[in-house]
Motif scaffolding. Sequence first.
Motif, PDB file in Angstrom:
ATOM      1  N   SER A   1       0.441   3.659   2.055  1.00 45.95           N
ATOM      2  CA  SER A   1       0.466   4.126   3.280  1.00 45.95           C
ATOM      3  C   SER A   1       1.892   4.531   4.270  1.00 45.95           C
ATOM      4  CB  SER A   1      -0.496   3.485   4.460  1.00 45.95           C
ATOM      5  OG  SER A   1      -1.899   3.297   3.488  1.00 45.95           O
TER       6      SER A   1
ATOM      7  N   GLY B   1      -6.527   6.261   0.754  1.00 44.17           N
ATOM      8  CA  GLY B   1      -5.659   5.682  -0.279  1.00 44.17           C
ATOM      9  C   GLY B   1      -6.709   5.234  -1.285  1.00 44.17           C
TER      10      GLY B   1
ATOM     11  N   GLN C   1       2.853   7.699   4.520  1.00 42.01           N
ATOM     12  CA  GLN C   1       2.162   8.628   5.684  1.00 42.01           C
ATOM     13  C   GLN C   1       3.319   8.701   6.691  1.00 42.01           C
ATOM     14  OE1 GLN C   1      -1.411   7.624   7.479  1.00 42.01           O
ATOM     15  NE2 GLN C   1      -2.187   6.841   5.622  1.00 42.01           N
TER      16      GLN C   1
ATOM     17  N   GLN D   1       0.830  -1.108   0.132  1.00 38.43           N
ATOM     18  CA  GLN D   1       0.107   0.010  -0.030  1.00 38.43           C
ATOM     19  C   GLN D   1       0.897   1.100   0.145  1.00 38.43           C
ATOM     20  OE1 GLN D   1      -2.270  -0.231   3.751  1.00 38.43           O
ATOM     21  NE2 GLN D   1      -0.491  -0.902   4.926  1.00 38.43           N
TER      22      GLN D   1
ATOM     23  N   GLU E   1      -2.165   7.996  -2.221  1.00 42.65           N
ATOM     24  CA  GLU E   1      -2.228   8.096  -0.626  1.00 42.65           C
ATOM     25  C   GLU E   1      -2.501   9.612  -0.552  1.00 42.65           C
ATOM     26  OE1 GLU E   1      -2.114   5.439   0.919  1.00 42.65           O
ATOM     27  OE2 GLU E   1      -2.291   6.040   3.175  1.00 42.65           O
TER      28      GLU E   1
END
Length: 344
Positions: free
Chosen positions: A177, A314, A180, A175, A217
């Motif tokens: 993510s 996302g 982040q 992903q 994202e």
Amino acid sequence: MREKLEQIGRMAREEIAALAQNKESRAEALEAVRVKFLGKKGEITSVLRGMGALSAEERPVIGQLANEVRSEVEKLIDKTKKEIENAELEYKLRAEEIDVTMPGKHSEAGRLHPITQVLNEMTDIFVGLGFQVVDGPEVEYDLYNFEKLNIPKNHPARDTQDTFYINENIVLRTQTSPVQVRVMEKTRPPIRIVSPGRVYRSDAVDATHSPLFHQMEGLVVDKGVTMTDLKGTLELFAKKLYGENARIKLRPHHFNFTEPSAEVDLCCFNCGGKGCRICKGEGWIEILGAGMVHPKVLKGCGIDPEVYSGFAFGMGIERVVMGRFSVNDLRLFYENDVRFLKQF
Ligand code: PHE
């Protein structure tokens, strides 16, 4: 001597005339003729040298004749030289002539892949809202892909993302993510970023699955950020991407790294919510996962959750691209058949 001079004149004329037959190196041949007749050791000069032996009456007569022959030969050589030069120029011009009626050389211009086109368009929308675009590694630490996103080892949430492991600690990110975490560790709020890129999951290939696909994202962290901001931002994004009539709804969901979490559905752009083949009769199409950044995740990145809050989302890109271009088989995007790619 008179005869000798007349003979020289004849010979010179003949030799110069003969040059015309000689196609190559005519200029050099002409120069050789000039030296032969007019040079310091040339024919005419040698005749003039012998003038001392002549009588006082003959000398001016022969002298005049010699001058006449010389100037005749000189003129002839000059004239021929010009002719040669003109012929050479003519030849060169002809050789370099451009035929404007010939067909031109056609070079195929490349184009952006449909996924890149849509990705660029989506990114532009967020840039317009003041987001920065950041990049993250595709080969990622387990720590960033899972651990710091509040997905510990052996947590069942890992099962939903079949992971390619490089070794125990390194994975191909499943992903976007982890970006982040990377951003929150390095930057202090206010944070407003999007991060598009490739992600990997060990899925078997079929019309809707590929082990490589794309996500984008989004992350916003600041004082007083609420779920309303999340919804407003995504609604605006949907309208920009799908047109003013686009509608979205949030549906409760679970992600380890957001609390509360939601899945966001888009009212079917094909049937307007009535239910059709595209939305599989649902009227709605799931487009992304989102939520408020989990306090644990903020804290883990050194951001005080008592002071700051944030939202994250996302989204999968392929589904958007398939909808946009009415393509129903994901594999077409990766086969790179130019007959397919040329259509976009
Ligand atoms: N990373 C999640 C997924 O791949 C989506 C998500 C991103 C959810 C950000 C919440 C916040 O399914």
